[in-house]
Structure formats: C-alpha cells, structure tokens
Motif scaffolding. Structure first.
Motif, PDB file in Angstrom:
ATOM      1  N   THR A 281      -3.893   3.617  13.986  1.00  0.00           N
ATOM      2  CA  THR A 281      -4.719   4.256  15.010  1.00  0.00           C
ATOM      3  C   THR A 281      -4.946   5.727  14.678  1.00  0.00           C
ATOM      4  O   THR A 281      -6.078   6.231  14.752  1.00  0.00           O
ATOM      5  N   ALA A 282      -3.871   6.415  14.289  1.00  0.00           N
ATOM      6  CA  ALA A 282      -3.967   7.844  13.987  1.00  0.00           C
ATOM      7  C   ALA A 282      -4.887   8.108  12.797  1.00  0.00           C
ATOM      8  O   ALA A 282      -5.599   9.122  12.762  1.00  0.00           O
ATOM      9  N   MET A 283      -4.896   7.183  11.830  1.00  0.00           N
ATOM     10  CA  MET A 283      -5.719   7.347  10.637  1.00  0.00           C
ATOM     11  C   MET A 283      -7.072   6.651  10.766  1.00  0.00           C
ATOM     12  O   MET A 283      -7.821   6.569   9.799  1.00  0.00           O
ATOM     13  N   ASP A 284      -7.366   6.141  11.978  1.00  0.00           N
ATOM     14  CA  ASP A 284      -8.657   5.503  12.264  1.00  0.00           C
ATOM     15  C   ASP A 284      -8.920   4.316  11.334  1.00  0.00           C
ATOM     16  O   ASP A 284      -9.992   4.179  10.740  1.00  0.00           O
ATOM     17  N   VAL A 285      -7.908   3.450  11.221  1.00  0.00           N
ATOM     18  CA  VAL A 285      -7.990   2.270  10.363  1.00  0.00           C
ATOM     19  C   VAL A 285      -8.063   1.022  11.233  1.00  0.00           C
ATOM     20  O   VAL A 285      -7.198   0.810  12.088  1.00  0.00           O
ATOM     21  N   ASP A 286      -9.071   0.196  11.029  1.00  0.00           N
ATOM     22  CA  ASP A 286      -9.215  -1.032  11.816  1.00  0.00           C
ATOM     23  C   ASP A 286      -8.510  -2.216  11.192  1.00  0.00           C
ATOM     24  O   ASP A 286      -8.104  -3.148  11.897  1.00  0.00           O
ATOM     25  N   GLU A 287      -8.354  -2.198   9.857  1.00  0.00           N
ATOM     26  CA  GLU A 287      -7.795  -3.354   9.166  1.00  0.00           C
ATOM     27  C   GLU A 287      -7.234  -2.913   7.824  1.00  0.00           C
ATOM     28  O   GLU A 287      -7.769  -2.007   7.188  1.00  0.00           O
ATOM     29  N   LEU A 288      -6.148  -3.543   7.398  1.00  0.00           N
ATOM     30  CA  LEU A 288      -5.624  -3.248   6.072  1.00  0.00           C
ATOM     31  C   LEU A 288      -5.392  -4.537   5.301  1.00  0.00           C
ATOM     32  O   LEU A 288      -5.266  -5.619   5.869  1.00  0.00           O
ATOM     33  N   GLU A 289      -5.341  -4.387   3.986  1.00  0.00           N
ATOM     34  CA  GLU A 289      -5.093  -5.505   3.077  1.00  0.00           C
ATOM     35  C   GLU A 289      -3.690  -5.364   2.499  1.00  0.00           C
ATOM     36  O   GLU A 289      -3.244  -4.253   2.197  1.00  0.00           O
ATOM     37  N   VAL A 290      -2.986  -6.474   2.369  1.00  0.00           N
ATOM     38  CA  VAL A 290      -1.588  -6.440   1.931  1.00  0.00           C
ATOM     39  C   VAL A 290      -1.501  -6.496   0.410  1.00  0.00           C
ATOM     40  O   VAL A 290      -2.146  -7.334  -0.233  1.00  0.00           O
ATOM     41  N   SER A 291      -0.694  -5.603  -0.162  1.00  0.00           N
ATOM     42  CA  SER A 291      -0.447  -5.606  -1.601  1.00  0.00           C
ATOM     43  C   SER A 291       0.885  -6.302  -1.901  1.00  0.00           C
ATOM     44  O   SER A 291       1.902  -5.974  -1.292  1.00  0.00           O
ATOM     45  N   PRO A 292       0.905  -7.232  -2.852  1.00  0.00           N
ATOM     46  CA  PRO A 292       2.178  -7.850  -3.230  1.00  0.00           C
ATOM     47  C   PRO A 292       3.045  -6.922  -4.079  1.00  0.00           C
ATOM     48  O   PRO A 292       4.244  -7.155  -4.212  1.00  0.00           O
TER      49      PRO A 292
END
Length: 314
Positions: A281-292
């Motif tokens: 929320t603080a970084m204004d991110v709606d979605e992230l992708e997971v790195s293995p």
C-alpha cells in the motif's frame, strides 16, 4: 564445482547445495532446513538466550555434516538479522564459527537486499526492466529497486514476521487492536523508505521473494503461465487485505490446514501478511509476482562471478 550456501536466518538454518560453473545456471542438488525461530529466544536485553544459542549451534553442526556428506568443495556461510542485531551477537557468531569450522559472513541489511535483488534480476532477466523487490524474513523486511543487476535503492527495516509477531501479536489468535497497532507501526517505519524510493521510476515488475511471501501467494494468489511452461504466482494486494481478518481469527495450530501455510509459518503468517500489505500500500503496488530465487541464490551467483573464466581448449 559443488558449492554450499548456509543461510543462518531468523527463522531457519538453511543449507543449499548446488553444482555451479562460470556462466551456468546453479543446479541445486540438496536443500536442508532446520526451523529455529530465533526471535523466540530473545531475552529482554536483546540477547539470544543460551537455549537459543545451543539450538543454533546444533543446527549449524548438522548442516556442516550434510555439507561434508554431499562433498561440498566450498561452503559459503552467512548470517542475517537475528544474529546481526543481538546484543551478544559477537559471542553467538564465535560459537557458530566454532561449530562450522570456518568464518561466518554477517550480512548487513542493505547487503542482504542487494544479494536478493541480484538473484531476482537473474531469474527475470534484463527484459524485466525496472524491478521493485520486497523480501520478508523473520527479523527484517528488505526492499530494493533498480534496472541493473545491483539496485539503485536498497533498504532494510526491522519489520520481519517473527520480530513483529513477538512485539505486536503476542496473543493467539491476535485481536483487531493488535493487528491495527502493527499496521500503524509498519506504516510509520516504512515512511522514510517510501520517501527515499520516491525518485525511482515506476517499476515494470514488482517482485516478492522469501518463504513467507511464497506462502501468502499460495493462499491468496493465482497462477499464470510463465516461460518454458514454468508456472508463475501473482499476489494481489486486494486479496491479501481481505484475507488478513480471516487469518487473524484462526488459531495458529489451525492455520496449517490452509493452502500454502506450513507448520513453521503458522505463528507468524498474520504479521507477514500485515507487513506485506502495508508495504504494498505504501509503495502503491496493486500486485506482485513471486520469485523462486532469493538470498541464497544471490550469494551463489555472486560467488560464481568470482570464478575464473578460461577459453575452451582446442
């Protein structure tokens, strides 16, 4: 050659063994984890108790034995937040080094972020452009951003899942007031980081690494097709936020029945979810992708770069 990376973290002592060569992708052969949760062993003065040190030494000795049985040519041993910040850290490190039979590299928070960012960059490649990284450990949260192999901005804050569980969510299951206190603390702690990252370009990819984030992605995220048939997991902020009240109402011993939540993460998964949601929320991110790939792979990759290159024999 065969390398081992021993990561002495706040939650686990994790040994990764891989076969490596210059210019090649590390091929993992063995992964051995011992769950510690060192934050449980912190005394009021910030030191790790004798019980905790003994558990750490035992885990390090076991990892050393596995490395020997796997015929590791070189063992790269690192320690992160819990050992780094303990008031008796020097003594703990000395005893760990005695059990290991070699020096231990204690990583600073920003160094930890940089190694992890390198691993993420190598996994996603140059075409990924500007990357923003979140990595949640037991003791700290690392953030990094940039378009090269090393980030242009890197930060580490004491918002790890184990640390914040002990500080803010001591009752199981936690109440709404405690969850909100943690959320507000995370927001205040992150404010200077958000300001320092504000000059970074808008990311092309937002990436999360670490076991906690992978667990949350399995719980609230969804898979999408990836390169060469590799499945990718995406974690939406909205879904994470809607799950937090439900997670907080479930007792820890019942959370492991949920998808992706392993027994060693049940106690601190609520704190991890609150911290990650607040950071997104603080970084204004709606979605992230997971790195293995994460810290251990970054340490491996940095070492591989130091190996000498030679022209192929004719």
């Amino acid at each position: 050659m065969r390398l081992g990376v021993l990561d002495i973290g706040s939650n686990t002592v994790h040994l990764l063994v891989a076969d490596v060569r210059p210019g090649g992708r590390p091929l993992a052969t063995t992964s051995k984890r011992t769950v510690l949760r060192l934050m449980r062993y912190l005394a009021p003065d910030g030191s790790i108790t004798e019980e905790g040190v003994a558990a750490l030494v035992s885990a390090v000795s076991a990892a050393r034995a596995v490395a020997a049985s796997e015929k590791v040519d070189e063992l790269l041993a690192t320690a992160t937040s819990a050992v780094r910040e303990a008031t008796n850290g020097a003594d703990v490190i000395a005893r760990a080094e005695e059990a290991l039979g070699q020096p231990l590299q204690v990583l600073g928070g920003e160094t930890e972020a940089r190694y992890t960012f390198l691993a993420v960059r190598r996994w996603f490649g140059w075409a990924a452009g500007q990357i923003l990284l979140f990595d949640i450990g037991g003791g700290s949260l690392e953030l990094a951003a940039g378009s090269d192999e090393l980030p242009d901005a890197a930060a580490s804050v004491p918002l790890g899942a184990g640390r914040t569980t002990i500080q803010f969510l001591p009752v199981d299951p936690p109440g709404e007031e405690d969850v909100e206190r943690l959320r507000e603390h995370a927001r205040e702690t992150l404010a200077p980081v958000v300001q320092s990252f504000s000059s970074q370009p808008r990311p092309d990819h937002v990436v999360g690494s670490s076991k906690a984030i992978r667990s949350l992605a399995k719980l609230v995220g969804y898979p999408v097709p990836g390169w060469s048939g590799i499945e990718r997991m995406l974690l939406p902020r909205a879904s994470l936020g809607s799950w937090i009240p439900r997670l907080a109402r479930i007792p820890a011993d019942a959370r492991q029945e949920l998808p992706g939540i392993t027994a060693d993460r049940t106690f601190q998964i609520v704190a991890a979810a609150v911290v990650l949601h607040t950071a997104m929320t603080a970084m204004d991110v709606d979605e992230l992708e997971v790195s293995p790939w994460a810290l251990r792979e970054g340490v491996l990759l940095r070492y591989i770069e130091s190996l000498s290159w030679s022209a192929p024999s004719v």
